[in-house]
Motif scaffolding. Structure first.
Motif, PDB file in Angstrom:
ATOM      1  N   GLN A 176      -7.296 -44.154  -6.062  1.00 49.54           N
ATOM      2  CA  GLN A 176      -6.866 -44.709  -7.343  1.00 49.54           C
ATOM      3  C   GLN A 176      -7.792 -44.198  -8.446  1.00 49.54           C
ATOM      4  O   GLN A 176      -8.756 -44.861  -8.826  1.00 49.54           O
ATOM      5  CB  GLN A 176      -6.865 -46.237  -7.302  1.00 49.54           C
ATOM      6  N   PRO A 177      -7.504 -43.004  -8.978  1.00 47.34           N
ATOM      7  CA  PRO A 177      -8.370 -42.423 -10.013  1.00 47.34           C
ATOM      8  C   PRO A 177      -8.293 -43.224 -11.299  1.00 47.34           C
ATOM      9  O   PRO A 177      -7.352 -43.987 -11.527  1.00 47.34           O
ATOM     10  CB  PRO A 177      -7.791 -41.015 -10.193  1.00 47.34           C
ATOM     11  N   ILE A 178      -9.296 -43.010 -12.156  1.00 42.59           N
ATOM     12  CA  ILE A 178      -9.337 -43.717 -13.427  1.00 42.59           C
ATOM     13  C   ILE A 178      -9.836 -42.767 -14.512  1.00 42.59           C
ATOM     14  O   ILE A 178     -10.734 -41.957 -14.279  1.00 42.59           O
ATOM     15  CB  ILE A 178     -10.242 -44.967 -13.339  1.00 42.59           C
ATOM     16  N   ALA A 179      -9.242 -42.841 -15.691  1.00 42.72           N
ATOM     17  CA  ALA A 179      -9.628 -41.988 -16.813  1.00 42.72           C
ATOM     18  C   ALA A 179     -11.000 -42.402 -17.337  1.00 42.72           C
ATOM     19  O   ALA A 179     -11.349 -43.591 -17.360  1.00 42.72           O
ATOM     20  CB  ALA A 179      -8.596 -42.075 -17.930  1.00 42.72           C
ATOM     21  N   ALA A 185     -14.348 -48.149 -21.556  1.00 40.30           N
ATOM     22  CA  ALA A 185     -13.837 -49.411 -22.094  1.00 40.30           C
ATOM     23  C   ALA A 185     -14.283 -50.600 -21.242  1.00 40.30           C
ATOM     24  O   ALA A 185     -14.673 -51.658 -21.769  1.00 40.30           O
ATOM     25  CB  ALA A 185     -12.311 -49.362 -22.189  1.00 40.30           C
ATOM     26  N   TYR A 186     -14.247 -50.444 -19.918  1.00 44.30           N
ATOM     27  CA  TYR A 186     -14.697 -51.521 -19.036  1.00 44.30           C
ATOM     28  C   TYR A 186     -16.206 -51.738 -19.161  1.00 44.30           C
ATOM     29  O   TYR A 186     -16.686 -52.881 -19.183  1.00 44.30           O
ATOM     30  CB  TYR A 186     -14.346 -51.200 -17.586  1.00 44.30           C
ATOM     31  N   GLY A 204      -9.733 -49.251 -11.579  1.00 39.25           N
ATOM     32  CA  GLY A 204      -8.937 -48.066 -11.280  1.00 39.25           C
ATOM     33  C   GLY A 204      -7.839 -47.902 -12.306  1.00 39.25           C
ATOM     34  O   GLY A 204      -7.549 -48.819 -13.087  1.00 39.25           O
ATOM     35  N   GLY A 205      -7.226 -46.735 -12.320  1.00 39.68           N
ATOM     36  CA  GLY A 205      -6.115 -46.480 -13.222  1.00 39.68           C
ATOM     37  C   GLY A 205      -4.833 -47.109 -12.710  1.00 39.68           C
ATOM     38  O   GLY A 205      -4.821 -47.807 -11.684  1.00 39.68           O
ATOM     39  N   LEU A 273     -11.157 -58.066 -12.974  1.00 40.19           N
ATOM     40  CA  LEU A 273     -11.619 -57.564 -14.263  1.00 40.19           C
ATOM     41  C   LEU A 273     -10.452 -57.102 -15.126  1.00 40.19           C
ATOM     42  O   LEU A 273     -10.459 -57.290 -16.350  1.00 40.19           O
ATOM     43  CB  LEU A 273     -12.612 -56.412 -14.064  1.00 40.19           C
ATOM     44  N   GLN A 274      -9.446 -56.531 -14.507  1.00 41.43           N
ATOM     45  CA  GLN A 274      -8.274 -56.111 -15.271  1.00 41.43           C
ATOM     46  C   GLN A 274      -7.594 -57.317 -15.917  1.00 41.43           C
ATOM     47  O   GLN A 274      -7.036 -57.211 -17.017  1.00 41.43           O
ATOM     48  CB  GLN A 274      -7.286 -55.369 -14.371  1.00 41.43           C
ATOM     49  N   ARG A 275      -7.670 -58.467 -15.247  1.00 39.93           N
ATOM     50  CA  ARG A 275      -7.078 -59.672 -15.823  1.00 39.93           C
ATOM     51  C   ARG A 275      -7.959 -60.275 -16.914  1.00 39.93           C
ATOM     52  O   ARG A 275      -7.488 -60.996 -17.778  1.00 39.93           O
ATOM     53  CB  ARG A 275      -6.808 -60.695 -14.714  1.00 39.93           C
ATOM     54  N   LEU A 276      -9.255 -59.970 -16.879  1.00 44.35           N
ATOM     55  CA  LEU A 276     -10.175 -60.465 -17.905  1.00 44.35           C
ATOM     56  C   LEU A 276     -10.164 -59.595 -19.155  1.00 44.35           C
ATOM     57  O   LEU A 276     -10.346 -60.082 -20.272  1.00 44.35           O
ATOM     58  CB  LEU A 276     -11.614 -60.475 -17.357  1.00 44.35           C
ATOM     59  N   VAL A 277      -9.982 -58.287 -18.962  1.00 43.16           N
ATOM     60  CA  VAL A 277     -10.100 -57.322 -20.051  1.00 43.16           C
ATOM     61  C   VAL A 277      -8.742 -56.685 -20.309  1.00 43.16           C
ATOM     62  O   VAL A 277      -8.121 -56.124 -19.412  1.00 43.16           O
ATOM     63  CB  VAL A 277     -11.131 -56.227 -19.690  1.00 43.16           C
ATOM     64  N   ASP A 278      -8.293 -56.760 -21.522  1.00 43.44           N
ATOM     65  CA  ASP A 278      -6.975 -56.230 -21.886  1.00 43.44           C
ATOM     66  C   ASP A 278      -7.104 -54.746 -22.256  1.00 43.44           C
ATOM     67  O   ASP A 278      -7.371 -54.405 -23.409  1.00 43.44           O
ATOM     68  CB  ASP A 278      -6.384 -57.029 -23.048  1.00 43.44           C
ATOM     69  N   ILE A 279      -6.936 -53.885 -21.264  1.00 50.27           N
ATOM     70  CA  ILE A 279      -7.009 -52.442 -21.475  1.00 50.27           C
ATOM     71  C   ILE A 279      -5.678 -51.826 -21.062  1.00 50.27           C
ATOM     72  O   ILE A 279      -5.151 -52.122 -19.984  1.00 50.27           O
ATOM     73  CB  ILE A 279      -8.135 -51.810 -20.638  1.00 50.27           C
ATOM     74  N   GLU A 280      -5.120 -50.982 -21.916  1.00 49.66           N
ATOM     75  CA  GLU A 280      -3.920 -50.228 -21.548  1.00 49.66           C
ATOM     76  C   GLU A 280      -4.377 -49.013 -20.746  1.00 49.66           C
ATOM     77  O   GLU A 280      -4.867 -48.029 -21.301  1.00 49.66           O
ATOM     78  CB  GLU A 280      -3.142 -49.787 -22.787  1.00 49.66           C
TER      79      GLU A 280
END
Length: 312
Positions: A176-179, A185-186, A204-205, A273-280
């Motif tokens: 699961q790669p991530i930009a 941002a995280y 992850g992305g 963390l994805q649920r805590l931080v609103d990142i597109e």
């Protein structure tokens, strides 16, 4: 808040420092050679090496939060021992300086797996840093996609230099790669979320892919064609590392531990963390396109594909 960034001249560190300059935080960076580092006017530079106690401790003076972005794979010798020693030195110095929190960028992977030396070393660093008085926030990531990323450079060069690849069975392992922009941002987000102190998060992305998918999609974005990939059971990750040496310019000290790690699935199973931080989150194809354009300044086939998709 006073923030220290270690590994500030590295792939992630330089981008994090640039992003921190847009905040209200005071920023200090720790580099091994200040003569090769070109700081912004409002960034304090301290020269030192975490492998040499007594050389780096001034960087921690008055620091509230320290980003620990140091990994030893790019040097000669036993990177596992150097990672452990560096983390121990830093943990002790952070204790003495009363640092409140350390944020560590680690590697994604199930702790129940037979971890590769690379991932096992990351876990050991996590544990060592957590032995001190500072709260430790750990972000675990798989392949970070961006210009100058060693792992992505290896994938890009394999994908674009070989029209036909005979590969090990690991090409079917999930990843699961991530930009890089999403990683930054995280890293910034946890700084302003006190509830993340002392926690371990996976990042992850939006795309879960096999390594085969990574190779074919990268080639399609970069060249407009996909390579032919033929997996064979007799080619181990260790043997394929020597094959990577012949095809890419990634130093063996980096490439070999990374290749040995591909036997471990690296997929996010905890999305707290994805649920805590609103990142597109950035799709893999977009991250690849951004990395290529940042590296070469030439979108080429990438722009054509994006334009075509936009008209469908």
């Amino acid at each position: 808040m006073h923030v220290l960034v270690t590994g500030a001249s590295g792939f992630v560190g330089r981008r994090l420092v640039a992003a921190l300059r847009d905040t209200d935080h005071a920023v200090t960076v720790l580099v091994r050679d200040a003569s090769t580092y070109d700081p912004a006017p409002d960034v304090t530079v301290v020269e030192g090496d975490v492998l040499e106690p007594g050389s780096f401790e001034p960087s921690l003076d008055g620091v509230d939060v320290a980003y620990y972005l140091i990994h030893a794979m790019d040097a000669d010798g036993d990177f596992v021992e150097r990672d452990r020693r560096a983390a121990r030195n830093f943990e002790r110095a952070a204790n003495a300086a009363d640092v409140d929190r350390i944020v560590y960028l680690s590697g994604l992977g199930d702790d129940g797996d037979d971890l590769s030396p690379h991932l096992a070393s990351r876990r050991a660093v996590e544990s060592t840093l957590a032995e001190g008085t500072a709260d430790v926030t750990v972000l675990r990531a798989a392949i970070i996609v961006g210009a100058e990323s060693a792992s992505f450079r290896m994938i890009f060069q394999l994908a674009t230099r070989l029209p036909v690849m005979v590969t090990p069975q690991w090409v079917h392992v999930a990843c699961q790669p991530i930009a890089i922009d999403d990683v930054i941002a995280y890293l910034l987000a946890v700084l302003d979320l006190p509830e993340t102190a002392g926690e371990v998060y996976e990042i992850g992305g939006p795309d879960v892919l096999t390594y085969r998918d990574l190779l074919t999609e990268t080639a399609a974005v970069a060249t407009g064609r996909e390579p032919i990939i033929v997996p064979v059971p007799v080619l181990s990750p260790r043997l394929s590392a020597y094959w990577v040496d012949l095809v890419t310019d990634v130093p063996a000290g980096l490439a070999h531990p990374l290749i040995e790690g591909v036997r471990n699935p690296v997929v996010v199973t905890d999305d707290r963390l994805q649920r805590l931080v609103d990142i597109e989150l950035t799709p893999f194809e977009t991250a690849v396109r951004d990395a290529i354009e940042a590296e070469t300044g030439d979108g080429g086939v990438v722009r054509k594909r994006a334009a075509t998709r936009g008209t469908e």
